[in-house]
Design an enzyme around this catalytic site. Structure first.
Site, PDB file in Angstrom:
ATOM      1  NE  ARG A  89     -67.862  55.955  37.300  1.00 44.60           N
ATOM      2  CZ  ARG A  89     -69.107  56.089  36.887  1.00 44.60           C
ATOM      3  NH1 ARG A  89     -69.849  57.072  37.341  1.00 44.60           N
ATOM      4  NH2 ARG A  89     -69.622  55.258  36.014  1.00 44.60           N
ATOM      5  NE  ARG A 128     -76.425  51.543  29.144  1.00 43.61           N
ATOM      6  CZ  ARG A 128     -75.807  51.911  30.272  1.00 43.61           C
ATOM      7  NH1 ARG A 128     -76.478  52.052  31.387  1.00 43.61           N
ATOM      8  NH2 ARG A 128     -74.521  52.131  30.276  1.00 43.61           N
TER       9      ARG A 128
HETATM   10  P1  ADP Z   1     -72.242  53.910  33.820  1.00 43.91           P
HETATM   11  O1  ADP Z   1     -73.464  53.585  33.056  1.00 43.91           O
HETATM   12  O2  ADP Z   1     -71.016  53.256  33.256  1.00 43.91           O
HETATM   13  O3  ADP Z   1     -72.347  53.736  35.295  1.00 43.91           O
HETATM   14  P2  ADP Z   1     -72.217  56.852  33.882  1.00 43.91           P
HETATM   15  O4  ADP Z   1     -73.302  57.318  32.999  1.00 43.91           O
HETATM   16  O5  ADP Z   1     -72.389  57.004  35.347  1.00 43.91           O
HETATM   17  O6  ADP Z   1     -71.853  55.374  33.487  1.00 43.91           O
HETATM   18  O7  ADP Z   1     -70.834  57.569  33.477  1.00 43.91           O
HETATM   19  C1  ADP Z   1     -70.349  57.515  32.157  1.00 43.91           C
HETATM   20  C2  ADP Z   1     -68.887  57.962  32.119  1.00 43.91           C
HETATM   21  O8  ADP Z   1     -68.762  59.300  32.652  1.00 43.91           O
HETATM   22  C3  ADP Z   1     -67.919  57.125  32.949  1.00 43.91           C
HETATM   23  O9  ADP Z   1     -67.472  55.970  32.285  1.00 43.91           O
HETATM   24  C4  ADP Z   1     -66.792  58.147  33.180  1.00 43.91           C
HETATM   25  O10 ADP Z   1     -66.004  58.300  32.033  1.00 43.91           O
HETATM   26  C5  ADP Z   1     -67.548  59.452  33.381  1.00 43.91           C
HETATM   27  N1  ADP Z   1     -67.865  59.679  34.812  1.00 43.91           N
HETATM   28  C6  ADP Z   1     -69.110  59.691  35.369  1.00 43.91           C
HETATM   29  N2  ADP Z   1     -69.049  59.925  36.686  1.00 43.91           N
HETATM   30  C7  ADP Z   1     -67.727  60.056  36.991  1.00 43.91           C
HETATM   31  C8  ADP Z   1     -67.007  60.283  38.201  1.00 43.91           C
HETATM   32  N3  ADP Z   1     -67.640  60.405  39.375  1.00 43.91           N
HETATM   33  N4  ADP Z   1     -65.644  60.359  38.147  1.00 43.91           N
HETATM   34  C9  ADP Z   1     -65.005  60.229  36.993  1.00 43.91           C
HETATM   35  N5  ADP Z   1     -65.616  59.989  35.810  1.00 43.91           N
HETATM   36  C10 ADP Z   1     -66.958  59.905  35.802  1.00 43.91           C
END
Ligand code: ADP
Length: 191
Positions: A89, A128
């Site tokens: 990310r 969702r």
């Molecule tokens: P989304 O449905 O928003 O794509 P995810 O389930 O992938 O969300 O992630 C939820 C949360 O977990 C993010 O908003 C962030 O806070 C944290 N997160 C997930 N992956 C990362 C990452 N690679 N780097 C930093 N924070 C992360």
């Protein structure tokens, strides 16, 4: 090894398409969001460290995220390949992933970016929210997540574009049609 990054903003359908890819190509799914949520529900030390950040829609610091990801790759030594969902990310995460895979004499095969308009994302996540029970699906928090995406995560795209690894797919439309397009890309990458 077949190592794919599935890329896209919150609500783009990464989870849905990942599931289909795993079934089709027998890959190991690594979703950093799912891993963090697992830590939070098991009340691990890591979970306690990150729960507020996640609930507020902010990114978890790179050092924590990268360490967790590397541990997860190491747990799956026999894997035919991985699908990275929600990771990298940030550009620092993308670099760390390249370095880590290189140390294992492997690399990223390709990156598939799901393209979805901001308007569609907001509608999907509102739907969702009713079933997900995710605090970060709240409209204020969602705004923050989309902001984090456009401020930090979007820069990962040119990183992979320069490596010639990026393919964009329209993420709006029928789930099966989108998957058929992704499959074509993956089959081309592996042929
Ligand atoms: P989304 O449905 O928003 O794509 P995810 O389930 O992938 O969300 O992630 C939820 C949360 O977990 C993010 O908003 C962030 O806070 C944290 N997160 C997930 N992956 C990362 C990452 N690679 N780097 C930093 N924070 C992360």
């Amino acid at each position: 090894m077949l190592n794919l990054v599935l890329f896209g903003p919150p609500g783009a359908g990464k989870g849905t398409q990942s599931q289909k890819l795993i079934d089709h190509y027998q890959l190991v799914h690594i979703s950093t969001g799912d891993l963090f949520r697992g830590h939070i529900s098991n009340q691990t030390e890591l979970g306690q460290q990150v729960s507020k950040l996640i609930a507020d829609g902010e990114l978890v610091p790179d050092s924590i995220t990268i360490a967790m990801l590397e541990e997860e790759i190491n747990k799956n030594r026999g894997a035919k390949g991985f699908i990275f969902d929600g990771f990298p990310r940030t550009v620092a995460q993308a670099q760390a992933l390249d370095d880590f895979l290189e140390s294992k004499r492997s690399n990223i095969t390709g990156v598939i970016a799901l393209d979805v308009t901001e308007e569609e994302l907001t509608t999907r996540i509102a739907k969702r929210k009713a079933i997900s029970n995710r605090a970060d699906d709240d409209s204020e928090k969602l705004k923050k997540r989309i902001e984090e995406y456009f401020n930090k995560t979007i820069h990962v795209l040119p990183y992979y574009e320069e490596q010639g690894k990026l393919t964009k797919v329209n993420g709006i439309g029928d789930i099966e049609d989108i998957f058929a397009q992704i499959r074509q890309i993956v089959d081309r990458l592996t042929s």
